[in-house]
Design a protein around this motif. Structure first.
Motif, short mmCIF file in Angstrom:
data_model
loop_
_atom_site.label_atom_id
_atom_site.label_comp_id
_atom_site.label_asym_id
_atom_site.label_seq_id
_atom_site.Cartn_x
_atom_site.Cartn_y
_atom_site.Cartn_z
N ASN A 138 -3.11 29.28 17.64
CA ASN A 138 -3.19 29.69 19.15
C ASN A 138 -3.63 28.19 19.99
OD1 ASN A 138 -2.22 32.27 18.85
ND2 ASN A 138 -4.48 32.78 18.59
N ILE A 139 -4.41 27.47 19.63
CA ILE A 139 -4.80 26.20 20.25
C ILE A 139 -3.60 25.15 20.29
CG2 ILE A 139 -6.15 24.05 20.52
CD1 ILE A 139 -7.54 26.78 21.45
N GLN A 140 -2.81 25.19 19.31
CA GLN A 140 -1.46 24.40 18.98
C GLN A 140 -0.69 25.00 20.11
OE1 GLN A 140 0.41 24.74 15.26
NE2 GLN A 140 2.19 23.97 16.17
N LEU A 141 -0.47 26.05 20.52
CA LEU A 141 0.51 26.75 21.03
C LEU A 141 0.22 26.45 22.52
CD1 LEU A 141 1.70 30.08 19.50
CD2 LEU A 141 2.86 28.14 19.46
N ALA A 142 -1.00 26.66 22.77
CA ALA A 142 -1.56 26.64 24.36
C ALA A 142 -1.56 25.25 24.72
CB ALA A 142 -3.09 27.15 24.39
N ILE A 143 -1.87 24.20 24.00
CA ILE A 143 -1.70 22.80 24.62
C ILE A 143 -0.07 22.04 24.19
CG2 ILE A 143 -4.15 22.51 23.99
CD1 ILE A 143 -3.59 20.57 21.79
N HIS A 144 0.82 22.91 23.59
CA HIS A 144 1.87 22.44 23.32
C HIS A 144 1.90 21.26 22.26
CE1 HIS A 144 3.11 25.22 26.76
NE2 HIS A 144 2.38 24.36 27.38
N ALA A 145 1.09 21.37 21.44
CA ALA A 145 1.05 20.39 20.31
C ALA A 145 2.20 20.69 19.34
CB ALA A 145 -0.12 20.57 19.52
N THR A 146 3.03 19.67 18.80
CA THR A 146 3.91 19.92 17.91
C THR A 146 3.56 20.21 16.46
OG1 THR A 146 3.88 17.72 17.01
CG2 THR A 146 5.44 17.98 19.08
N ALA A 147 2.06 20.08 16.18
CA ALA A 147 1.68 20.64 14.78
C ALA A 147 0.01 20.43 14.91
CB ALA A 147 1.85 19.56 13.88
N ALA A 148 -0.34 21.22 13.82
CA ALA A 148 -1.77 21.47 13.50
C ALA A 148 -2.21 21.60 12.10
CB ALA A 148 -2.47 22.52 14.45
N ALA A 149 -3.35 21.47 11.94
CA ALA A 149 -3.68 21.67 10.31
C ALA A 149 -5.19 21.79 10.25
CB ALA A 149 -3.18 20.42 9.55
N THR A 150 -5.59 22.50 9.34
CA THR A 150 -7.04 22.61 9.13
C THR A 150 -7.00 22.35 7.51
OG1 THR A 150 -6.67 24.94 8.50
CG2 THR A 150 -7.73 24.41 10.72
N TYR A 151 -8.07 21.69 7.27
CA TYR A 151 -8.47 21.30 5.79
C TYR A 151 -10.12 21.42 5.34
CZ TYR A 151 -7.39 18.70 1.18
OH TYR A 151 -7.39 18.58 -0.02
N ILE A 152 -10.39 22.42 4.76
CA ILE A 152 -11.80 22.25 4.54
C ILE A 152 -12.28 22.18 3.16
CG2 ILE A 152 -13.74 23.74 4.84
CD1 ILE A 152 -12.37 25.18 6.99
N ILE A 153 -13.13 21.24 2.71
CA ILE A 153 -13.39 21.09 1.48
C ILE A 153 -15.22 21.42 1.38
CG2 ILE A 153 -14.06 19.46 -0.44
CD1 ILE A 153 -11.84 17.66 0.83
N LYS A 154 -15.56 22.30 0.20
CA LYS A 154 -16.92 22.63 0.13
C LYS A 154 -17.18 22.28 -1.36
CE LYS A 154 -20.26 26.44 0.61
NZ LYS A 154 -20.16 27.76 0.91
N SER A 155 -18.15 21.58 -1.55
CA SER A 155 -18.43 21.57 -2.99
C SER A 155 -17.58 21.01 -3.85
CB SER A 155 -19.30 22.71 -3.51
OG SER A 155 -20.38 23.07 -2.77
N ASP A 156 -16.71 20.01 -3.39
CA ASP A 156 -15.47 19.52 -4.11
C ASP A 156 -14.63 20.28 -4.49
OD1 ASP A 156 -16.77 16.81 -4.21
OD2 ASP A 156 -17.67 17.31 -5.97
N VAL A 157 -14.36 21.42 -3.74
CA VAL A 157 -13.51 22.57 -3.88
C VAL A 157 -12.56 22.66 -2.57
CG1 VAL A 157 -12.87 24.91 -4.31
CG2 VAL A 157 -14.58 23.65 -5.68
N VAL A 158 -11.18 22.49 -2.38
CA VAL A 158 -10.61 22.86 -1.19
C VAL A 158 -10.69 24.39 -1.14
CG1 VAL A 158 -8.25 22.65 -0.16
CG2 VAL A 158 -9.25 20.69 -1.56
#
Length: 98
Positions: free
Chosen positions: A18-38
């Protein structure tokens, strides 16, 4: 690296989208690692606004230069709070090994 499949971060991914759409960004991503596990890997959009542009994927690179200032400000404020830096007005050279 081990990957865990879960929808636990769906709300976060939707928020980022929704932030991507609101700011008119072409792309977005999330990548979270916890204890060496994606625990979350999510991509949205394309590399630019053209229809033939490449979709964002695990090999995509994002310009994160603007966010660095935010992280640096947070890090310095934590150092000041903990007493490891006396003031934000001090010279940085006082803290660098000579």
């Amino acid at each position: 690296m081990l990957k865990l499949n879960t929808n636990h971060f769906q709300t976060l991914n939707e928020y980022v989208y929704n932030i991507q759409l609101a700011i008119h960004a072409t792309a977005a991503a999330t990548y979270i690692i916890k204890s060496d596990v994606v625990v979350n890997e999510w991509y949205s959009g394309r590399h630019d606004f053209s229809e033939d542009s490449r979709p964002v994927n695990p090999k995509s690179q994002f310009n994160v230069g603007s966010i660095r200032k935010t992280y640096l400000g947070l890090a310095i404020s934590l150092l000041v709070e903990r007493g490891l830096v006396k003031s934000i007005d001090e010279e940085i050279g006082d803290y660098l090994a000579g």
